[in-house]
Every structure is written in structure tokens, then in C-alpha cells.
Design a protein around this motif. Sequence first.
Motif, PDB file in Angstrom:
ATOM      1  N   ASP A   1      -4.056   6.485   8.464  1.00  0.00           N
ATOM      2  CA  ASP A   1      -4.435   5.493   9.464  1.00  0.00           C
ATOM      3  C   ASP A   1      -4.590   4.083   8.883  1.00  0.00           C
ATOM      4  O   ASP A   1      -4.730   3.124   9.636  1.00  0.00           O
ATOM      5  N   VAL A   2      -4.586   3.961   7.563  1.00  0.00           N
ATOM      6  CA  VAL A   2      -4.754   2.639   6.954  1.00  0.00           C
ATOM      7  C   VAL A   2      -3.512   2.183   6.185  1.00  0.00           C
ATOM      8  O   VAL A   2      -3.544   1.141   5.541  1.00  0.00           O
ATOM      9  N   ILE A   3      -2.448   2.943   6.279  1.00  0.00           N
ATOM     10  CA  ILE A   3      -1.237   2.588   5.529  1.00  0.00           C
ATOM     11  C   ILE A   3      -0.710   1.220   5.956  1.00  0.00           C
ATOM     12  O   ILE A   3      -0.282   0.417   5.124  1.00  0.00           O
ATOM     13  N   ASP A   4      -0.770   0.917   7.263  1.00  0.00           N
ATOM     14  CA  ASP A   4      -0.326  -0.396   7.744  1.00  0.00           C
ATOM     15  C   ASP A   4      -1.182  -1.521   7.157  1.00  0.00           C
ATOM     16  O   ASP A   4      -0.673  -2.591   6.830  1.00  0.00           O
ATOM     17  N   THR A   5      -2.475  -1.277   7.023  1.00  0.00           N
ATOM     18  CA  THR A   5      -3.373  -2.266   6.427  1.00  0.00           C
ATOM     19  C   THR A   5      -3.031  -2.495   4.960  1.00  0.00           C
ATOM     20  O   THR A   5      -2.998  -3.637   4.489  1.00  0.00           O
ATOM     21  N   LEU A   6      -2.783  -1.419   4.236  1.00  0.00           N
ATOM     22  CA  LEU A   6      -2.403  -1.554   2.824  1.00  0.00           C
ATOM     23  C   LEU A   6      -1.090  -2.336   2.678  1.00  0.00           C
ATOM     24  O   LEU A   6      -0.961  -3.192   1.796  1.00  0.00           O
ATOM     25  N   ILE A   7      -0.134  -2.047   3.555  1.00  0.00           N
ATOM     26  CA  ILE A   7       1.158  -2.748   3.515  1.00  0.00           C
ATOM     27  C   ILE A   7       0.952  -4.244   3.758  1.00  0.00           C
ATOM     28  O   ILE A   7       1.494  -5.083   3.038  1.00  0.00           O
ATOM     29  N   ALA A   8       0.139  -4.586   4.741  1.00  0.00           N
ATOM     30  CA  ALA A   8      -0.054  -5.993   5.093  1.00  0.00           C
ATOM     31  C   ALA A   8      -0.950  -6.727   4.101  1.00  0.00           C
ATOM     32  O   ALA A   8      -0.621  -7.816   3.647  1.00  0.00           O
ATOM     33  N   LYS A   9      -2.106  -6.136   3.771  1.00  0.00           N
ATOM     34  CA  LYS A   9      -3.113  -6.861   2.995  1.00  0.00           C
ATOM     35  C   LYS A   9      -3.003  -6.701   1.485  1.00  0.00           C
ATOM     36  O   LYS A   9      -3.514  -7.537   0.751  1.00  0.00           O
ATOM     37  N   VAL A  10      -2.362  -5.653   1.017  1.00  0.00           N
ATOM     38  CA  VAL A  10      -2.231  -5.469  -0.430  1.00  0.00           C
ATOM     39  C   VAL A  10      -0.814  -5.811  -0.888  1.00  0.00           C
ATOM     40  O   VAL A  10      -0.615  -6.607  -1.805  1.00  0.00           O
ATOM     41  N   ILE A  11       0.180  -5.243  -0.220  1.00  0.00           N
ATOM     42  CA  ILE A  11       1.573  -5.522  -0.598  1.00  0.00           C
ATOM     43  C   ILE A  11       1.988  -6.894  -0.086  1.00  0.00           C
ATOM     44  O   ILE A  11       2.741  -7.599  -0.734  1.00  0.00           O
ATOM     45  N   GLY A  12       1.483  -7.280   1.081  1.00  0.00           N
ATOM     46  CA  GLY A  12       1.777  -8.594   1.625  1.00  0.00           C
ATOM     47  C   GLY A  12       3.018  -8.661   2.490  1.00  0.00           C
ATOM     48  O   GLY A  12       3.536  -9.742   2.754  1.00  0.00           O
ATOM     49  N   LEU A  13       3.493  -7.527   2.980  1.00  0.00           N
ATOM     50  CA  LEU A  13       4.670  -7.521   3.849  1.00  0.00           C
ATOM     51  C   LEU A  13       4.240  -7.740   5.293  1.00  0.00           C
ATOM     52  O   LEU A  13       3.263  -7.147   5.762  1.00  0.00           O
ATOM     53  N   LYS A  14       4.974  -8.582   5.993  1.00  0.00           N
ATOM     54  CA  LYS A  14       4.704  -8.841   7.409  1.00  0.00           C
ATOM     55  C   LYS A  14       5.705  -8.031   8.224  1.00  0.00           C
ATOM     56  O   LYS A  14       6.810  -8.479   8.494  1.00  0.00           O
ATOM     57  N   ILE A  15       5.292  -6.820   8.581  1.00  0.00           N
ATOM     58  CA  ILE A  15       6.169  -5.883   9.273  1.00  0.00           C
ATOM     59  C   ILE A  15       5.865  -5.916  10.765  1.00  0.00           C
ATOM     60  O   ILE A  15       4.701  -5.877  11.178  1.00  0.00           O
ATOM     61  N   ILE A  16       6.915  -5.980  11.561  1.00  0.00           N
ATOM     62  CA  ILE A  16       6.760  -5.971  13.017  1.00  0.00           C
ATOM     63  C   ILE A  16       6.617  -4.549  13.532  1.00  0.00           C
ATOM     64  O   ILE A  16       5.823  -4.259  14.413  1.00  0.00           O
ATOM     65  N   LYS A  17       7.388  -3.622  12.951  1.00  0.00           N
ATOM     66  CA  LYS A  17       7.380  -2.231  13.410  1.00  0.00           C
ATOM     67  C   LYS A  17       7.711  -1.324  12.230  1.00  0.00           C
ATOM     68  O   LYS A  17       8.536  -1.658  11.394  1.00  0.00           O
ATOM     69  N   SER A  18       7.058  -0.175  12.170  1.00  0.00           N
ATOM     70  CA  SER A  18       7.409   0.823  11.156  1.00  0.00           C
ATOM     71  C   SER A  18       7.481   2.184  11.820  1.00  0.00           C
ATOM     72  O   SER A  18       6.760   2.462  12.777  1.00  0.00           O
ATOM     73  N   THR A  19       8.374   3.005  11.308  1.00  0.00           N
ATOM     74  CA  THR A  19       8.550   4.353  11.818  1.00  0.00           C
ATOM     75  C   THR A  19       8.516   5.315  10.639  1.00  0.00           C
ATOM     76  O   THR A  19       9.281   5.145   9.681  1.00  0.00           O
ATOM     77  N   ALA A  20       7.641   6.280  10.699  1.00  0.00           N
ATOM     78  CA  ALA A  20       7.554   7.262   9.616  1.00  0.00           C
ATOM     79  C   ALA A  20       8.787   8.165   9.656  1.00  0.00           C
ATOM     80  O   ALA A  20       9.240   8.575  10.729  1.00  0.00           O
ATOM     81  N   ILE A  21       9.323   8.452   8.471  1.00  0.00           N
ATOM     82  CA  ILE A  21      10.432   9.393   8.370  1.00  0.00           C
ATOM     83  C   ILE A  21       9.999  10.546   7.467  1.00  0.00           C
ATOM     84  O   ILE A  21       8.970  10.472   6.798  1.00  0.00           O
ATOM     85  N   GLU A  22      10.758  11.603   7.477  1.00  0.00           N
ATOM     86  CA  GLU A  22      10.426  12.809   6.710  1.00  0.00           C
ATOM     87  C   GLU A  22      10.196  12.452   5.243  1.00  0.00           C
ATOM     88  O   GLU A  22      10.984  11.721   4.637  1.00  0.00           O
ATOM     89  N   THR A  23       9.107  12.970   4.680  1.00  0.00           N
ATOM     90  CA  THR A  23       8.769  12.641   3.298  1.00  0.00           C
ATOM     91  C   THR A  23       9.304  13.643   2.279  1.00  0.00           C
ATOM     92  O   THR A  23       9.354  13.342   1.098  1.00  0.00           O
ATOM     93  N   LYS A  24       9.668  14.817   2.740  1.00  0.00           N
ATOM     94  CA  LYS A  24      10.234  15.801   1.806  1.00  0.00           C
ATOM     95  C   LYS A  24      11.676  15.421   1.498  1.00  0.00           C
ATOM     96  O   LYS A  24      12.496  15.271   2.390  1.00  0.00           O
ATOM     97  N   LEU A  25      11.961  15.259   0.220  1.00  0.00           N
ATOM     98  CA  LEU A  25      13.293  14.881  -0.222  1.00  0.00           C
ATOM     99  C   LEU A  25      13.886  16.032  -1.032  1.00  0.00           C
ATOM    100  O   LEU A  25      14.054  15.940  -2.239  1.00  0.00           O
ATOM    101  N   GLN A  26      14.178  17.095  -0.365  1.00  0.00           N
ATOM    102  CA  GLN A  26      14.721  18.257  -1.047  1.00  0.00           C
ATOM    103  C   GLN A  26      16.218  18.058  -1.251  1.00  0.00           C
ATOM    104  O   GLN A  26      16.993  17.977  -0.309  1.00  0.00           O
TER     105      GLN A  26
END
Length: 168
Positions: free
Chosen positions: A15-40
Amino acid sequence: MPNQYDKILKEILKDVIDTLIAKVIGLKIIKSTAIETKLQITNEREADYILLVEMEDGSSSLLHIEFQATNYFKMVYREMRYWIYLSEVHEIHPMQYVFYIGNVPLTMKDSISTETMNYKYNLIDMRDVDCEKFLYSDKPEEVIISILCNYQKKGVKIFVCRSKRRKR
């Protein structure tokens, strides 16, 4: 046990990943969509040649050699995978050489560069190698290499003869 902590941490932070992206990484993202994390990925590779070599200065290295007869536009990614695998397994960064032996002009890329990463391997177009390095050798194996070079520029004609042995 570590996998369990990863799951707990991912659940807490989702629930805080967007906050980390904006306030720590500094990216100004308009929209994000989660994709599958398993990279088999099942990816078995067999290199042409991998050698552990000792240099004149006493150092050791891995030498990875490939031969490529066509312009494979994803060659840089293939070689990068080899670099990663060899570095991880042997804990030595390999020297990599691809010998292009195709007839059409070389168009493959030997490097990739992004904002966060640079990778390069050595790409040798055998048509640019002087055939005389091999052509007049006393070793038949070296003479055969000259066929891969661009001997046409020299006006040289190469004849490969097979001798017939007489039955006694």
C-alpha cells in the motif's frame, strides 16, 4: 524462512509502494499497473567454447568464444546472459568474443547502454581479418581458418584439395 519474511514484507509495503516511488525514488508517475512478479524462465545454454586461461602476467580469466554465421539482432542479450551466468557460477567475469563468419555485412550490435547499465562484448567480423595470417601456415587447421576471412580483397584463390590414398 527467508521466503516467509519476503511475503510478509511485500504484503506490508504493497500500500505504500507508490509513496516510495514518488518520495524516495523521485519518479512522477501518472499511472502504474502491477504485473506478474514471478519470472520463471527455463534457459539452458551451451556455449561454443569456455576456457579457463592463464595470462602471461600470471592472471587468470574465463574466455568465452562464440561463432555466429547470421546477423542475430538479439545477440547482445544472448551474450549478456552468458556473462551473467558465467560470472555467477565461476565468480570470474569472462572475456567474451563472438566471431562473425557470415557472408552478408555485419549488422549485429556489440553493446547495450541504458541509464543504469552498460554492457559490451568483443565482436570480430572475420571478413576484416587478413587471411594471410593463416593462409601460408604449415598447419592445415590454420589454413582452413583463412577460408573464413575476406581473401577476395587480396585477389587470392584458395583451393582445398583432398588427396586420394592408394590402396596397397
